[in-house]
Design an enzyme around this catalytic site. Structure first.
Site, mmCIF file in Angstrom:
data_model
loop_
_atom_site.group_PDB
_atom_site.id
_atom_site.type_symbol
_atom_site.label_atom_id
_atom_site.label_comp_id
_atom_site.label_asym_id
_atom_site.label_seq_id
_atom_site.Cartn_x
_atom_site.Cartn_y
_atom_site.Cartn_z
ATOM 1 C CG ASP A 1 -2.008 1.053 1.098
ATOM 2 O OD1 ASP A 1 -2.846 0.914 0.196
ATOM 3 O OD2 ASP A 1 -2.033 2.002 1.905
ATOM 4 C CD GLU B 1 -5.419 3.008 0.189
ATOM 5 O OE1 GLU B 1 -4.809 2.245 -0.604
ATOM 6 O OE2 GLU B 1 -5.083 3.152 1.380
ATOM 7 C CD GLU C 1 -6.413 13.425 4.484
ATOM 8 O OE1 GLU C 1 -6.089 14.406 3.780
ATOM 9 O OE2 GLU C 1 -6.682 12.309 4.006
ATOM 10 C CB THR D 1 -6.930 -4.439 3.106
ATOM 11 O OG1 THR D 1 -5.840 -3.990 3.917
ATOM 12 C CG2 THR D 1 -7.026 -3.578 1.861
ATOM 13 C CD GLN E 1 -1.101 4.643 10.801
ATOM 14 O OE1 GLN E 1 -2.329 4.651 10.810
ATOM 15 N NE2 GLN E 1 -0.381 5.131 9.816
ATOM 16 C CD GLU F 1 -5.090 5.140 5.013
ATOM 17 O OE1 GLU F 1 -4.571 4.410 4.141
ATOM 18 O OE2 GLU F 1 -4.426 5.769 5.859
ATOM 19 C CG ASP G 1 -4.856 0.420 4.163
ATOM 20 O OD1 ASP G 1 -4.844 -0.757 4.543
ATOM 21 O OD2 ASP G 1 -3.918 1.212 4.370
ATOM 22 N NE ARG H 1 -5.925 6.989 10.184
ATOM 23 C CZ ARG H 1 -5.324 6.881 9.007
ATOM 24 N NH1 ARG H 1 -4.057 6.511 8.948
ATOM 25 N NH2 ARG H 1 -5.982 7.112 7.890
ATOM 26 C CE LYS I 1 -2.226 2.556 7.475
ATOM 27 N NZ LYS I 1 -3.156 3.369 6.677
ATOM 28 C CG HIS J 1 -3.537 11.068 2.909
ATOM 29 N ND1 HIS J 1 -4.498 11.095 3.892
ATOM 30 C CD2 HIS J 1 -2.707 10.041 3.232
ATOM 31 C CE1 HIS J 1 -4.270 10.117 4.764
ATOM 32 N NE2 HIS J 1 -3.190 9.470 4.388
#
Length: 414
Positions: A109, A184, A341, A240, A223, A182, A216, A220, A236, A116
């Site tokens: 990934d 994607e 975000e 997925t 992470q 996420e 994904d 947080r 992560k 971003h």
């Protein structure tokens, strides 16, 4: 015999013809193609030897045959769906169950959106440059876990792990309280390359079979504590999700555009003559409300450059490799493809179904869809990747109510 009716404006007309793996109540898994509101069983609709390729539970056997074969079969399928098809080879989309379209060989990934990466840099390094020094010189990525790639409709269990907020004296263990998405696009390798060789950007179409929508999932808090110095791992690797329909690369010809200007000029192994920016529009739905519409055209690094970077050191590529683009984000707030975000790390809640929300709660459902320009002036669709968040494994109701950061919803359910 059946003639498939394709409604005007359908995202699944003959310009698209995405492949997927399906089953019915009476039959096992095999490969089909979507046309309008129908699925055509290619193992029954085509003649041998093509038919035998599609009597498999994944697309891998077909993908491994290479681009000439992909082009040949696509032409056959286009002709097939424009005429009469045997009744036993056509199913209504609501009468089939979709499955993983590929056996994932490997998963990498990337972090290819400048918007971003800049937003996260501002959030976590406000007194430093938003982008790290290497970001505009190479596509930054991490190696994911192929065994936890799942198809749309698979529920996602909230992950557990170590967490340590800046104000905590020591790490604690428990369910993530900052679960995120996420949005994607994922690219699937059809033909690999042997160890010790590499793939150039202009060879991308010889190796990439098609694309899917990808989520994904990201914890947080887990992470943030683990990623220094070697990058994401447990935050992560728990899940997925991908959409069940694989849009062939050929169907995206009309969507091809230049990438944004890359300055400084990339090193020679990342340069090519072919355009592999893509005009794809994503949409993120949170509990039934659309909260973001990320534009893929803003992505700084192209999928052709990602594949070139993966293999430039001589690493082998394999049929079924999955390449995630990284979060797709645009310059506007409503174009941000991750909730970290969108809510500015939880400090700016958004309204979802009448509630103020930051990160994901148990029971939340996320859907990410995508469309692109088609060759005849219309649009083609990728379908959606949808999933619901389940409580952490073994977590009791009392433990959940005491979990740091859990908000009680207005309707009384935690």
């Amino acid at each position: 015999m059946t003639v498939i009716s394709i409604p005007a404006g359908s995202l699944f007309g003959v310009d698209n013809l995405p492949y997927g793996v399906f089953s019915t109540a009476d039959t096992g898994r095999r490969v089909g193609v979507r046309v309008g509101g129908s699925v055509v069983d290619l193992s029954k609709a085509l003649s041998d030897p093509a038919a035998a390729l599609f009597a498999h539970p994944t697309l891998n056997a077909f993908m491994a045959q290479g681009r000439d074969r992909w082009v040949e079969v696509r032409a056959q399928v286009t002709e097939l769906v424009s005429g009469e098809i045997a009744d036993e080879a056509v199913f209504a989309i609501d009468d089939v169950t979709m499955h993983m379209p590929i056996a994932v060989a490997d998963y990498v990934d990337f972090y290819a959106s400048e918007n971003h990466a800049t937003n996260l840099g501002k959030l976590f390094r406000p007194d430093s440059a938003a982008l790290f020094p290497n970001w505009k010189h190479l596509p930054v990525g991490y190696h994911g876990r192929s065994s936890t790639v799942v198809v749309s409709g698979t529920d996602i269990v909230r992950p557990c792990g170590q967490r340590k907020a800046p104000t905590d004296g020591a790490p604690t263990f428990g369910p993530s309280v900052r679960l995120d998405i996420e949005a994607e696009i994922g690219f699937i390798v059809g033909v690999g390359s042997p160890m010790g060789s590499s793939i150039t950007p202009d060879q991308f179409a010889e190796h990439c079979f098609g694309a899917v929508v990808l989520n994904d999932w990201s914890a947080r808090d887990i992470q943030a504590w683990e990623y220094v110095p070697l990058g994401p791992n447990l935050g992560k690797s728990f899940a997925t999700s991908i959409s069940p329909w694989v849009v062939p690369l050929q169907a995206l010809e009309a969507a091809r555009i230049d990438t944004p200007v890359q300055d400084p000029t990339p090193l020679p192994y990342l340069r090519g003559e072919e355009k592999w920016g893509l005009e794809i529009d994503l949409a993120v739905e949170w509990n039934g409300d659309y909260v973001s519409r990320p534009p893929y055209r803003q992505m700084y690094w192209s999928p052709a450059q990602m594949l070139a970077h993966i293999t430039v050191n001589g690493a082998a590529a394999s049929t079924g490799d999955l390449i995630g683009s990284g979060t797709v984000s645009g310059p506007e707030k409503d174009q941000r493809g991750a909730f970290i975000e969108l809510t500015w790390n939880g400090t700016e809640p958004v309204t979802v179904a009448g509630e103020q929300r930051t990160f994901l709660e148990d029971g939340d459902e996320i859907s990410i869809s995508a469309t692109a320009p088609g060759p005849s002036g219309g649009r083609i669709g990728f379908g959606e990747v949808r999933a619901r968040v389940l409580p952490a494994a073994g977590e009791t109701r009392q433990a959940k109510s005491n979990r740091p950061g859990v908000q009680r919803r207005r309707h009384g359910r935690a």
